[in-house]
Write a protein that holds these residues in place. Structure first.
Motif, mmCIF file in Angstrom:
data_model
loop_
_atom_site.group_PDB
_atom_site.id
_atom_site.type_symbol
_atom_site.label_atom_id
_atom_site.label_comp_id
_atom_site.label_asym_id
_atom_site.label_seq_id
_atom_site.Cartn_x
_atom_site.Cartn_y
_atom_site.Cartn_z
ATOM 1 N N GLY A 198 -68.699 43.996 -3.673
ATOM 2 C CA GLY A 198 -68.592 45.280 -2.963
ATOM 3 C C GLY A 198 -69.724 45.420 -1.963
ATOM 4 N N ALA A 207 -74.482 50.500 -1.640
ATOM 5 C CA ALA A 207 -75.155 49.971 -2.835
ATOM 6 C C ALA A 207 -75.184 48.456 -2.811
ATOM 7 C CB ALA A 207 -74.447 50.465 -4.095
ATOM 8 N N GLU A 224 -66.670 41.259 -0.259
ATOM 9 C CA GLU A 224 -66.133 42.579 0.097
ATOM 10 C C GLU A 224 -64.633 42.481 0.385
ATOM 11 O OE1 GLU A 224 -66.913 45.881 0.351
ATOM 12 O OE2 GLU A 224 -64.861 46.013 1.138
ATOM 13 N N ARG A 225 -63.849 43.348 -0.236
ATOM 14 C CA ARG A 225 -62.395 43.223 -0.104
ATOM 15 C C ARG A 225 -61.829 43.780 1.203
ATOM 16 N NH1 ARG A 225 -59.746 48.004 -1.586
ATOM 17 N NH2 ARG A 225 -57.844 46.998 -2.255
ATOM 18 N N GLY A 244 -68.153 50.178 3.015
ATOM 19 C CA GLY A 244 -67.518 50.944 1.942
ATOM 20 C C GLY A 244 -67.096 52.314 2.421
ATOM 21 N N GLN A 245 -67.186 53.281 1.520
ATOM 22 C CA GLN A 245 -66.804 54.654 1.914
ATOM 23 C C GLN A 245 -67.685 55.154 3.043
ATOM 24 O OE1 GLN A 245 -67.080 57.465 -1.439
ATOM 25 N NE2 GLN A 245 -67.614 55.585 -2.489
ATOM 26 N N ALA A 246 -68.958 54.787 2.978
ATOM 27 C CA ALA A 246 -69.886 55.299 3.978
ATOM 28 C C ALA A 246 -69.454 54.875 5.376
ATOM 29 C CB ALA A 246 -71.289 54.811 3.684
ATOM 30 N N ASN A 251 -78.318 62.589 5.567
ATOM 31 C CA ASN A 251 -79.339 62.596 4.525
ATOM 32 C C ASN A 251 -79.828 61.197 4.176
ATOM 33 O OD1 ASN A 251 -76.926 61.811 3.431
ATOM 34 N ND2 ASN A 251 -77.187 62.878 1.499
ATOM 35 N N VAL A 278 -62.622 40.192 -5.489
ATOM 36 C CA VAL A 278 -62.870 39.579 -6.797
ATOM 37 C C VAL A 278 -61.847 40.177 -7.761
ATOM 38 C CG1 VAL A 278 -64.524 39.267 -8.668
ATOM 39 C CG2 VAL A 278 -65.326 39.327 -6.304
ATOM 40 N N TYR A 333 -59.120 59.819 3.652
ATOM 41 C CA TYR A 333 -60.432 59.503 4.231
ATOM 42 C C TYR A 333 -60.239 58.803 5.583
ATOM 43 C CZ TYR A 333 -62.369 61.069 -0.146
ATOM 44 O OH TYR A 333 -62.718 61.842 -1.215
ATOM 45 N N GLN A 335 -67.685 66.988 6.597
ATOM 46 C CA GLN A 335 -68.065 66.127 7.735
ATOM 47 C C GLN A 335 -66.857 65.835 8.605
ATOM 48 O OE1 GLN A 335 -69.634 62.511 6.228
ATOM 49 N NE2 GLN A 335 -71.579 63.419 5.654
ATOM 50 N N ARG A 360 -63.583 52.189 -9.217
ATOM 51 C CA ARG A 360 -62.700 51.031 -9.011
ATOM 52 C C ARG A 360 -63.155 49.901 -9.942
ATOM 53 N NH1 ARG A 360 -59.449 49.438 -4.502
ATOM 54 N NH2 ARG A 360 -60.298 50.927 -3.028
ATOM 55 N N THR A 368 -73.525 54.371 -9.183
ATOM 56 C CA THR A 368 -72.288 55.159 -9.190
ATOM 57 C C THR A 368 -71.492 54.898 -10.446
ATOM 58 O OG1 THR A 368 -72.207 54.622 -6.869
ATOM 59 C CG2 THR A 368 -70.330 55.820 -7.761
ATOM 60 N N ALA A 410 -71.993 61.726 -4.257
ATOM 61 C CA ALA A 410 -72.300 61.689 -2.827
ATOM 62 C C ALA A 410 -73.789 61.557 -2.512
ATOM 63 C CB ALA A 410 -71.721 62.887 -2.136
ATOM 64 N N PHE A 420 -76.903 57.049 -2.441
ATOM 65 C CA PHE A 420 -77.824 56.617 -1.401
ATOM 66 C C PHE A 420 -79.257 56.652 -1.920
ATOM 67 C CE2 PHE A 420 -74.952 55.666 1.505
ATOM 68 C CZ PHE A 420 -74.449 56.622 2.369
HETATM 69 C C1 FAD Z 1 -66.025 60.295 4.721
HETATM 70 C C2 FAD Z 1 -67.228 60.169 3.816
HETATM 71 C C3 FAD Z 1 -68.443 60.737 4.177
HETATM 72 C C4 FAD Z 1 -69.574 60.615 3.347
HETATM 73 N N1 FAD Z 1 -70.770 61.148 3.748
HETATM 74 C C5 FAD Z 1 -71.880 61.019 2.980
HETATM 75 C C6 FAD Z 1 -73.143 61.551 3.394
HETATM 76 O O1 FAD Z 1 -73.265 62.121 4.475
HETATM 77 N N2 FAD Z 1 -74.207 61.409 2.568
HETATM 78 C C7 FAD Z 1 -74.100 60.765 1.365
HETATM 79 O O2 FAD Z 1 -75.103 60.666 0.659
HETATM 80 N N3 FAD Z 1 -72.927 60.248 0.950
HETATM 81 C C8 FAD Z 1 -71.814 60.359 1.726
HETATM 82 N N4 FAD Z 1 -70.600 59.842 1.308
HETATM 83 C C9 FAD Z 1 -70.558 59.170 0.035
HETATM 84 C C10 FAD Z 1 -71.092 57.744 0.196
HETATM 85 O O3 FAD Z 1 -70.385 57.109 1.233
HETATM 86 C C11 FAD Z 1 -70.909 57.003 -1.094
HETATM 87 O O4 FAD Z 1 -71.711 57.624 -2.055
HETATM 88 C C12 FAD Z 1 -71.330 55.551 -0.958
HETATM 89 O O5 FAD Z 1 -70.557 54.894 0.034
HETATM 90 C C13 FAD Z 1 -71.137 54.850 -2.291
HETATM 91 O O6 FAD Z 1 -71.603 53.562 -2.111
HETATM 92 P P1 FAD Z 1 -71.152 52.352 -3.019
HETATM 93 O O7 FAD Z 1 -71.707 51.131 -2.356
HETATM 94 O O8 FAD Z 1 -71.491 52.648 -4.410
HETATM 95 O O9 FAD Z 1 -69.543 52.307 -3.000
HETATM 96 P P2 FAD Z 1 -68.495 52.235 -1.829
HETATM 97 O O10 FAD Z 1 -69.044 52.797 -0.577
HETATM 98 O O11 FAD Z 1 -67.242 52.810 -2.376
HETATM 99 O O12 FAD Z 1 -68.308 50.666 -1.603
HETATM 100 C C14 FAD Z 1 -67.670 49.867 -2.530
HETATM 101 C C15 FAD Z 1 -67.143 48.642 -1.808
HETATM 102 O O13 FAD Z 1 -66.635 47.719 -2.752
HETATM 103 C C16 FAD Z 1 -65.477 47.111 -2.247
HETATM 104 N N5 FAD Z 1 -64.701 46.600 -3.379
HETATM 105 C C17 FAD Z 1 -64.068 47.331 -4.336
HETATM 106 N N6 FAD Z 1 -63.489 46.515 -5.230
HETATM 107 C C18 FAD Z 1 -63.759 45.254 -4.834
HETATM 108 C C19 FAD Z 1 -63.432 43.965 -5.357
HETATM 109 N N7 FAD Z 1 -62.733 43.832 -6.491
HETATM 110 N N8 FAD Z 1 -63.844 42.871 -4.681
HETATM 111 C C20 FAD Z 1 -64.580 42.989 -3.544
HETATM 112 N N9 FAD Z 1 -64.922 44.181 -3.011
HETATM 113 C C21 FAD Z 1 -64.528 45.293 -3.656
HETATM 114 C C22 FAD Z 1 -64.805 48.245 -1.510
HETATM 115 O O14 FAD Z 1 -63.874 47.758 -0.554
HETATM 116 C C23 FAD Z 1 -65.991 48.963 -0.877
HETATM 117 O O15 FAD Z 1 -66.279 48.478 0.397
HETATM 118 C C24 FAD Z 1 -69.466 59.940 2.119
HETATM 119 C C25 FAD Z 1 -68.232 59.378 1.738
HETATM 120 C C26 FAD Z 1 -67.128 59.469 2.580
HETATM 121 C C27 FAD Z 1 -65.834 58.837 2.165
#
Ligand code: FAD
Length: 548
Positions: free
Chosen positions: A230, A234, A253-254, A259-261, A269, A303, A355, A380, A466, A519, A529, A533
């Motif tokens: 992922g 993170a 990365e799939r 990711g969501q960000a 922030n 994966v 999203y 946002q 997930r 997370t 949210a 970060f």
């Molecule tokens: C529109 C939006 C606005 C946001 N704004 C803010 C903000 O302003 N401030 C803030 O603090 N937070 C914000 N967030 C929340 C923030 O984006 C998330 O908290 C953060 O992205 C989480 O990070 P993460 O790396 O844990 O997971 P994710 O960002 O969800 O990333 C996980 C990644 O893993 C990949 N993945 C999943 N399964 C697999 C697999 N089996 N094999 C390979 N890859 C895989 C996914 O494709 C994804 O890219 C926002 C979220 C969204 C959707």
């Protein structure tokens, strides 16, 4: 590019030589000995998006005359200058050339000395062409229907993988129709992806686009010190810290890094960026940083399973390959929660988005957009889309925004004239022939319904972890969060099958050496949210500093 076409090899050599001598530093001079071969080559140039400034063409050629060639060539390059070169005072050809192909000049052979009889005329045509020339984007072009879910998926994929591309709407853009005709493809091939080398793929899955673009989907080595699954914030942070500390690190990365960000229009922030930055910018910077430290990134690659084999954790990838590692960090984030509303599935990607990618905003200029959700991501999106749409309406299930949204964002929304917030409201139906046209909203207090025209419905309805791919291998709770560290200890006892003589480390899962990111570790209290970060830098170090 300057084209010269003549069936007489001696004349062709001479004209090519004279043009190169005078224009070779600014233009590429190319030649062909027949109209037929020149036309085929011109089609290839068009597919590669190469500009043509001038066609300098002999009139009397067998099979295809100069005018016949120009009639076809200017369909591909309507802005190119055209000149006929002939040894005869052929009045009929001259008249036809003026009428049908709007010839710019009619030049007589021989043209010696070129300083007097060629360069002045060609300079004039090239200056004119240059004045009106707008360089084309040197990247991928995507031709498709605005409301096609697959077109939207391909555009989103390219955007999020930082591939510069141009979108051409086949319904409204003449250049799109012409390019489609040049490839010989028909509407069933849409979306059509045309690459800078002139090759193209019709209706391709994103994996095929990735392969063609040379995105890396295969690992270079069979075994790594650290594999991060992922590439959200993170995973990216963990990979940077891992590689910076000298670990041989692979990031898988799939979809696309970020990711969501990566979908966020403005993150305000994130430490060190006082003016905020878009999620795409954050992802781009993080990827550059990771690569600089030597992280190998596979995308798109998924994966699908993990197993333990002696001291290694072995990951199965969706293409059948396997990779081993000493330490594994699971940073797979969340999957968006789907709404069960009639009409919604059918129109997802055609005006309805979970999203929504930021690139969609341009499609809704002056539109009437509804946003489902009351958390920061919905807020946002409302702020971002309000810069494009005529009206944005937020549909919030609860009775206030304050329960779910940061105060700064709530204030911004309150101060934006074209955003309305409808509290106690849920969407209960979506309608439209081939795109979202109407939605029905229910007031949760009065139970009254209203159906309203809607250009788009954007859904920000939360998420679930997930972690399905880890089922049966790594311990999870009822909601799918990974159980880690001290939470694995039941009444002071280590988890079943735990084979090392120590307790699980902080954030270590039930599989030794496999760590959860914050997370997933279910250590948060108020939602992911703001917390992820904040935590990810620490997780990066936690994942890598533990001796295995
Ligand atoms: C529109 C939006 C606005 C946001 N704004 C803010 C903000 O302003 N401030 C803030 O603090 N937070 C914000 N967030 C929340 C923030 O984006 C998330 O908290 C953060 O992205 C989480 O990070 P993460 O790396 O844990 O997971 P994710 O960002 O969800 O990333 C996980 C990644 O893993 C990949 N993945 C999943 N399964 C697999 C697999 N089996 N094999 C390979 N890859 C895989 C996914 O494709 C994804 O890219 C926002 C979220 C969204 C959707």
């Amino acid at each position: 590019m300057i084209w010269t076409v003549d069936d007489d090899p001696e004349v062709l050599r001479a004209v090519e030589r004279d043009l190169r001598r005078h224009y070779g530093d600014r233009y590429k001079v190319i030649s062909a000995d027949s109209g037929v071969s020149a036309l085929e080559a011109t089609r290839q140039l068009k597919l590669r998006n190469e500009p043509v400034a001038l066609f300098l063409v002999d009139q009397r050629m067998p099979r295809m005359s100069g005018v016949e060639f120009l009639e076809k060539a200017i369909e591909l390059y309507p802005d190119a200058k055209r000149a006929l070169l002939t040894a005869y005072a052929d009045t009929d050809a001259a008249i036809r050339a003026i009428n049908s192909v709007h010839i710019d000049h009619y030049l007589m052979k021989p043209w010696d000395p070129p300083e007097e009889r060629l360069y002045g005329v060609v300079d004039d045509m090239l200056d004119d062409w240059q004045a009106a020339y707008h360089p084309a984007l040197d990247g991928v072009r995507v031709i498709g229907h605005q409301w096609s879910p697959h077109s939207s998926e391909v555009r989103d994929f390219l955007g999020r993988n930082f591939v510069p591309h141009q979108w051409l709407n086949v319904e409204t853009d003449e250049a799109a129709k012409q390019l489609l005709a040049t490839t010989g493809a028909d509407a069933s091939s849409l979306p059509l992806v045309v690459f800078p080398d002139g090759s193209f793929l019709g209706n391709p899955p994103t994996s095929e686009v990735a392969r063609k673009l040379g995105l890396r989907t295969k690992a270079e080595f069979p075994f790594y010190d650290l594999v991060v699954v992922g590439a959200g914030p993170a995973g990216l942070a963990a990979a940077v810290y891992g590689a910076a500390d000298g670990l041989h690190t692979l990031l898988v990365e799939r979809e696309a890094p970020g990711g969501q960000a990566g979908r966020s229009s403005r993150i305000e922030n994130y430490l060190g960026f006082p003016m905020g930055l878009s999620g795409n910018d954050l992802a781009r910077r993080a990827v550059a940083q990771a690569r600089r430290f030597g992280v190998e990134i596979l995308t798109p690659q998924e994966v699908s399973k993990v197993r333990v084999e002696g001291p290694s954790r072995v990951l199965a990838l969706s293409d059948g390959a396997e990779i081993g590692c000493r330490a594994l960090l699971i940073a797979t984030g969340i999957a968006f929660r789907k709404l069960d509303v009639p009409g919604l599935d059918r129109l997802t990607g055609a005006g309805v988005y979970y999203y929504a990618p930021m690139s969609e905003a341009f499609s809704y200029r002056e539109g009437n957009i509804y946003i489902v959700g009351g958390a920061n991501s919905a807020g946002q999106a409302a702020m971002y889309f309000s810069k494009f749409a005529r009206q944005v309406t937020m549909l919030v299930r609860g009775k206030s925004l304050s329960d779910t949204m940061s105060q700064y964002l709530e204030n911004q929304i309150g101060a934006t004239k074209n955003i309305e917030v409808k509290l106690n409201s849920s969407v209960i139906a979506v309608e439209g022939a081939d795109r979202c046209e109407k939605i029905t909203i229910q007031n949760n207090t009065t139970r009254s319904n209203e159906t309203l025209p809607a250009s788009a419905l954007l859904i920000y309805a939360g998420a679930v972890p997930r972690t399905d791919w880890l089922a049966g291998m790594v311990e999870r709770d009822a909601q799918g969060y990974l159980i880690s560290g001290q939470h694995l200890m039941l009444e002071g006892k280590r988890p079943t099958g735990w084979a090392v003589d120590r307790d699980p480390f902080y954030l270590e899962t039930s599989v030794k050496g496999a760590f959860a990111d914050y997370t997933h570790a279910k250590l948060y209290e108020k939602g992911y949210a703001q917390h992820t970060f904040f935590s990810i830098q620490g997780i990066g170090s936690a994942g890598i500093s533990i001796p295995l």
